[in-house]
Design an enzyme around this catalytic site. Structure first.
Site, mmCIF file in Angstrom:
data_model
loop_
_atom_site.group_PDB
_atom_site.id
_atom_site.type_symbol
_atom_site.label_atom_id
_atom_site.label_comp_id
_atom_site.label_asym_id
_atom_site.label_seq_id
_atom_site.Cartn_x
_atom_site.Cartn_y
_atom_site.Cartn_z
ATOM 1 N N GLY A 9 0.785 -1.155 0.100
ATOM 2 C CA GLY A 9 -0.030 0.072 -0.106
ATOM 3 C C GLY A 9 0.487 1.039 -0.068
ATOM 4 O O GLY A 9 0.174 2.095 -0.331
ATOM 5 N N HIS B 52 -30.677 19.478 -7.543
ATOM 6 C CA HIS B 52 -30.645 20.411 -6.209
ATOM 7 C C HIS B 52 -31.839 19.818 -4.614
ATOM 8 O O HIS B 52 -32.409 19.080 -5.323
ATOM 9 C CB HIS B 52 -32.250 22.059 -6.649
ATOM 10 C CG HIS B 52 -32.695 22.723 -5.944
ATOM 11 N ND1 HIS B 52 -31.157 23.949 -5.106
ATOM 12 C CD2 HIS B 52 -33.584 22.944 -5.185
ATOM 13 C CE1 HIS B 52 -32.284 24.784 -4.329
ATOM 14 N NE2 HIS B 52 -33.065 24.242 -4.215
#
Length: 469
Positions: free
Chosen positions: A40, A446
Site C-alpha cells: 500500500g 438541487h
C-alpha cells in the site's frame, strides 16, 4: 538462491506498484511484485489514508463543539489523542491487508524484500533473513516512491523535529507547533493540530501558501486560516534552529525582519526525494533527471528498454492517483495496448484536506496569462448556496477558467466544504474535452453543493442565476 521467470516484475507495492501488478495480471501476464516494507506504500500506511482519518476526527470534534448552531446542546466534549491515532492506524492496517488479499486473488506472486536491478532483465531480491533470490522478467516496472526531504539544519530527530510519520502518531497534542512548508502535507497537519487546540505557526519560503494553487485560492485560504487563529509567515526562511531541553528555539527571517520563537515541536514538510538509491539503476542504463527522478517517456518507459518507472519516483506531481493511473498505462503498454499515454499534468486533480478543503485541476489564472490565452473566468461563492448554508459551511469559492475563443475548460479551482469530492466533475469534463456549452446545458441536482459548479460556469459567461454582479 533460486531463479524464477516472470513476464513483468514490479518493484514497490504502493498505489502505483500494486495497481500496475493487478492490471498486468488481469491482462494475462505472469507477475511478481517485490515490496520491502509496507504493502500500500506511503500513501496507505503513512500518508493519504491515515491523515484523512486524523482530519476526520478533528472535523467531528469541531462539529460537535459547534453543535449549538444546529440546535443541539452538547457539553463536556474532550479529545483522546491516543484513540484518534489508534483508529487511524487500524484503518491503514485493514487496507494494507486488503492490498495483500487483492494481489493474492489476482495471482500476483509477492516477495518481501529489497530488489536490486541486474543486467539482462534480472532482479536480486534480498529478504529480511539476508537470503537472496534471483528473478527474471521480460519487463520491469519501478514504483519505489519517495520519502520526506531532510533539510540541513532541520534534520528529523523524531523527538522534537518530526516528519509526517511522527506527526501521524503523536502521544500528545503540542501546545505550540511550527510547520515548515505549506504544501498539501504541511497544511493538512497544520489544520489538524489547529482544530485540536494547538497554537500553529506555518513558515513558507515562497510568496504564498499552497504554492501550486491559483493565487486567488491561496489568498482565500490564508485569510481563512488566519481567521481561525493560524500564524502564517510567507516569503520567510528559517535561520538558526536550536534544540532546547523541552522544545526548539527557531529564528524566522522575513525580509529584514528577524524574530525568535520557541516551539514544542516542528513538522518538516518541505517536499520529498525519490527512492532511487541501491536499485542498481546505473548498471542498467536508467537515467535520472536534474532533480534525481527517473526520466520516462509519455508511456512510462525509461532510457533502458523494458524498464518502466511510475509514480513519485518518476517525478511530480507526487500524488497517489497519478501513480495508479501511470501503473495502469505501463501495464497496458507492456501488454500491447500501445495507444495509452500517461496523464498530462493539467489533467491530474490535486486535493488538500484542510478546513476548508482545496481542490483544483488544470491551468491557474496566472498560468493561462503566461501562455497568452484569452480567458473567461467565473466565480460563485458558497455564501449564495442553500445547501452550504444548511450545512453551516458558507465559506468557500468555486472558480472556473475557460478559453474565450474555443470555450475549452482550462482549469477549475475550488475552496470549501467537500470540494475534494466535487472536483471529479470538472475532471470528467476536461477528459471529455467539454466546452462551456455542454456544462451550461447539464442539469445539476438541487439542493446540492455541486450547483455552485454550474453557477461558476454560467458566471464566466455573465449568465449566473443566483448571483448579481
Amino acid at each position: 538462491m533460486t531463479n524464477q521467470k516472470y513476464d513483468i516484475a514490479v518493484v514497490g507495492g504502493g498505489p502505483g506498484g500494486y495497481v500496475a501488478a493487478i492490471r498486468a495480471a488481469q491482462l494475462g501476464n505472469k507477475v511478481a511484485l517485490i515490496e520491502r516494507e509496507h504493502y500500500g506504500g506511503i500513501c496507505l500506511n503513512w500518508g493519504c489514508i491515515p491523515t484523512k482519518s486524523l482530519l476526520q476526527s478533528a472535523e467531528r470534534y469541531t462539529q460537535i463543539k459547534n453543535a449549538s448552531s444546529f440546535g443541539i446542546n452538547v457539553t463536556n466534549v474532550s479529545i483522546d489523542i491516543k484513540a484518534i491515532v489508534a483508529r487511524s492506524r487500524a484503518i491503514s492496517q485493514k487496507l494494507g491487508d486488503g492490498v495483500r488479499h487483492l494481489l493474492k486473488k489476482n495471482r500476483v506472486a509477492t516477495f518481501d524484500g529489497h530488489a536490486t536491478l541486474l543486467p539482462e532483465k534480472r532482479l536480486s531480491v534480498t529478504r529480511a533473513d539476508k537470503g537472496e533470490m534471483i528473478l527474471h522478467a521480460d519487463n520491469i516496472i519501478i514504483a519505489t516512491g519517495a520519502r520526506a526531504r531532510n533539510v540541513s539544519g532541520l534534520e528529523i530527530d523524531r523527538d522534537y523535529i518530526w516528519s509526517y510519520k511522527e506527526a501521524l502518531v503523536p502521544d500528545e497534542i503540542p501546545q505550540n507547533l511550527l510547520v515548515v512548508g505549506s504544501g498539501a502535507i504541511g497544511m493538512e497537519f497544520a489544520s489538524f493540530f489547529l482544530k485540536l487546540g494547538a497554537k500553529v505557526t506555518v513558515v513558507e519560503m515562497l510568496p504564498k501558501i499552497l504554492p501550486n494553487e491559483d493565487d486567488e485560492i491561496s489568498a482565500y485560504m490564508e485569510k481563512s486560516l488566519v481567521k481561525q487563529g493560524m500564524i502564517i509567515f510567507t516569503d520567510s526562511n528559517l535561520g538558526k534552529v536550536k534544540r532546547l531541553h523541552n522544545g526548539v528555539e527557531v529564528h524566522i527571517e522575513r525580509g529584514n525582519e528577524k524574530s525568535t520563537h520557541i516551539f514544542d515541536r516542528i513538522i518538516s514538510a518541505v517536499g520529498v526525494v525519490p527512492n532511487t538509491e541501491e536499485l542498481g539503476l546505473e548498471r542498467c542504463g536508467v537515467q535520472l533527471d536534474e532533480n534525481g527522478f527517473i526520466k520516462t517517456d509519455s508511456q512510462g518507459l525509461t532510457s533502458s528498454p523494458g524498464i518502466y518507472a511510475i509514480g513519485d519516483v518518476a517525478g511530480a506531481p507526487c500524488l497517489a492517483h497519478k501513480a495508479s493511473h501511470e501503473g495502469i498505462v505501463a501495464a497496458e503498454v507492456i501488454s500491447g495496448k500501445t495507444n495509452h499515454t500517461k496523464p498530462t499534468r493539467d489533467s491530474i486533480p490535486g486535493c488538500t484536506y484542510c478546513h476548508p478543503q482545496v481542490a483544483s485541476i488544470g491551468l491557474t489564472e496566472q498560468k493561462a496569462k503566461e501562455l497568452g490565452l484569452e480567458t473567461k473566468i467565473g466565480r460563485f461563492p458558497y455564501s449564495a448556496n442553500g445547501k452550504a448554508m444548511a450545512m453551516e459551511e458558507s465559506e468557500g469559492l468555486i472558480k472556473t477558467i475557460f478559453d474565450a475563443r474555443s470555450g475549452e475548460l482550462l482549469g477549475a479551482h475550488m475552496v470549501g466544504a467537500e470540494v475534494t469530492e466535487m472536483i471529479q466533475g470538472f475532471g470528467i469534463a476536461k477528459s471529455l474535452e467539454t466546452t462551456e456549452a455542454e456544462l451550461m446545458n447539464t442539469v445539476f441536482a438541487h439542493p446540492t453543493l455541486s450547483e455552485m459548479m454550474h453557477e461558476a460556469v454560467l458566471d464566466a459567461y455573465e449568465r449566473a442565476l443566483h448571483l448579481h454582479r
